[in-house]
Enzyme design. Structure first.
Site, short mmCIF file in Angstrom:
data_model
loop_
_atom_site.label_atom_id
_atom_site.label_comp_id
_atom_site.label_asym_id
_atom_site.label_seq_id
_atom_site.Cartn_x
_atom_site.Cartn_y
_atom_site.Cartn_z
N LYS A 145 -2.59 7.00 -6.74
CA LYS A 145 -3.30 6.96 -5.46
C LYS A 145 -4.39 8.02 -5.42
O LYS A 145 -4.20 9.12 -5.96
CB LYS A 145 -2.30 7.23 -4.32
CG LYS A 145 -2.93 7.15 -2.93
CD LYS A 145 -1.96 7.57 -1.84
CE LYS A 145 -2.32 8.93 -1.30
NZ LYS A 145 -1.55 9.30 -0.09
N GLU A 194 -7.55 4.67 -1.40
CA GLU A 194 -7.24 4.98 -0.01
C GLU A 194 -8.39 5.75 0.67
O GLU A 194 -8.42 6.99 0.61
CB GLU A 194 -5.96 5.82 0.11
CG GLU A 194 -5.62 6.15 1.56
CD GLU A 194 -4.46 7.15 1.72
OE1 GLU A 194 -4.13 7.86 0.77
OE2 GLU A 194 -3.90 7.19 2.82
N LYS A 200 -5.49 0.88 0.25
CA LYS A 200 -4.66 1.53 1.28
C LYS A 200 -5.60 1.93 2.42
O LYS A 200 -6.56 2.66 2.20
CB LYS A 200 -3.93 2.74 0.70
CG LYS A 200 -3.12 3.49 1.77
CD LYS A 200 -2.02 4.35 1.15
CE LYS A 200 -1.31 5.18 2.21
NZ LYS A 200 -0.08 5.79 1.73
P1 13P Z 1 0.99 8.77 6.75
O1 13P Z 1 1.72 7.46 6.81
O2 13P Z 1 1.77 9.94 7.27
O3 13P Z 1 -0.40 8.68 7.33
O4 13P Z 1 0.77 9.10 5.23
C1 13P Z 1 0.37 8.10 4.36
C2 13P Z 1 -0.51 8.65 3.33
O5 13P Z 1 -0.27 8.41 2.17
C3 13P Z 1 -1.68 9.44 3.75
O6 13P Z 1 -2.47 9.75 2.64
#
Ligand code: 13P
Length: 338
Positions: A140, A182, A224
């Protein structure tokens, strides 16, 4: 050296991540963030307590019914249970795919210092090799996009983050690891839901333009994303139906249909909000024949209740695990629209 059973190609692994009724546990808070979570629950933070915190979740019975994978932070990937079983081995033996966050955090963007860019590209290819050897099969990279009225984000900051996401994704695929891209559009701010949708659409469109300009295989990556929500200081609470409509509009306008899956972060929503909004999105996605599977990749929304129950005390573990599996089950149901 233990044997990791995931030898599939990255397209297959990407599809396994978004298997029906399953999602990801984002257990990849940095050491600093994990310490903050522990401290706010009255737990004195240390490497040992961060390990015990992870262990509460990883040793919960039946998590494999609801989790396709777990995202680790580097420290956790190298940790073991109290019985000496490495965490990635424990999870992959349950059929849960280990993943790892590989970016190295954010810093102010030189061209627009109120915005952030994510670092970690230098030496990335070399860093990925031991992650694969330790059992990781996906990765990620988190970029952060902040909304401030009509001024932020700037297109320039979005573009810089998008290019870095594409570059990371290529390195991950070459290393045999599925990249999760993400670009988190922050909930913090007093913006409207429509502004969030607009920024989400521009951000994801820019990411896919960068992906198309690079040798990245779109059929072997996961997106994401945040949901389209009114800012946390806007004073407005959106209904799940509103969230679903605006979020799907943004995704339909920006994410190509041959992407294998989309997962959501919870971003500071309460566990119930994150569950209800996911359910509404899943229902509307069915109605609209959305081309990709959609599911959760939550940290706070699935961990916070169990953490508050555990409080760092051994005697509270069974109750904390009950709370955790119950939330996981509800979120899994929600991902199927139930
Ligand atoms: P949250 O679900 O707490 O937002 O965290 C997910 C995540 O991977 C943020 O980078």
């Amino acid at each position: 050296m233990w044997y990791c059973s995931y030898m599939d190609n990255i397209q297959t692994i990407a599809r396994d991540i978004v298997a029906v009724g399953k999602g990801l546990l984002a257990a990849d808070e940095s050491e600093k963030t994990a310490n903050k979570r522990l401290t706010s629950n009255g737990i004195v933070p240390s490497e040992e307590m961060r390990k015990q915190y992870r262990e509460v979740f990883f040793l919960t019975r039946d998590i494999e019914k609801y989790l396709s994978g777990v995202i680790f932070f580097e420290e956790t990937l190298g940790q073991s249970t109290s019985d000496g079983v490495p965490f990635p081995k424990l999870l992959s033996e349950k059929g849960i795919i280990p993943g790892i966050k590989v970016d190295q955090g954010t810093k102010p963007f030189d061209d627009s210092p109120d915005e952030l860019v994510t670092g970690g590209l230098i030496g990335l290819s070399e860093r990925l090799v031991p992650f694969y050897e330790r059992g990781a099969r996906f990765t990620k990279w988190r970029a952060v996009i902040r909304i401030d009225g009509d001024t932020l984000p700037t297109s320039h900051a979005i573009l810089e983050n998008a290019k870095r996401l594409a570059s990371y994704a290529h390195d991950a695929q070459v290393a045999g690891l599925v990249p999760i891209l993400e670009p988190e559009v922050l909930l913090e701010g007093n913006h409207s839901m429509l502004r969030a949708k607009e920024v989400l659409t521009e951000t994801l469109s820019t990411v896919f333009t960068a992906v198309d300009d690079s040798p990245v295989d779109r059929t072997a990556l996961i997106v994401k994303t945040s949901m389209a929500l009114s800012g946390s200081e806007s004073g407005k609470t959106d209904t799940p139906e509103e969230v679903a409509e605006q979020t799907l509009d943004a995704l339909m306008a920006s994410v190509p249909p041959n992407v294998p899956g989309i997962v959501f972060l919870s971003g500071g929503q309460s566990p119930d909000q994150a569950t209800d909004n996911l359910r509404a999105i899943a229902r509307l996605a069915k109605e609209k024949n959305a081309p990709w599977p959609l599911t959760f990749s939550y940290a706070r929304a699935i961990q916070s209740e169990a953490l508050a129950t555990w409080q760092g005390k051994k005697e509270n573990i069974p109750e904390a695990q009950k709370v955790f599996i119950s939330r996981l089950q509800r979120v899994s149901e929600a991902s199927m629209g139930n």
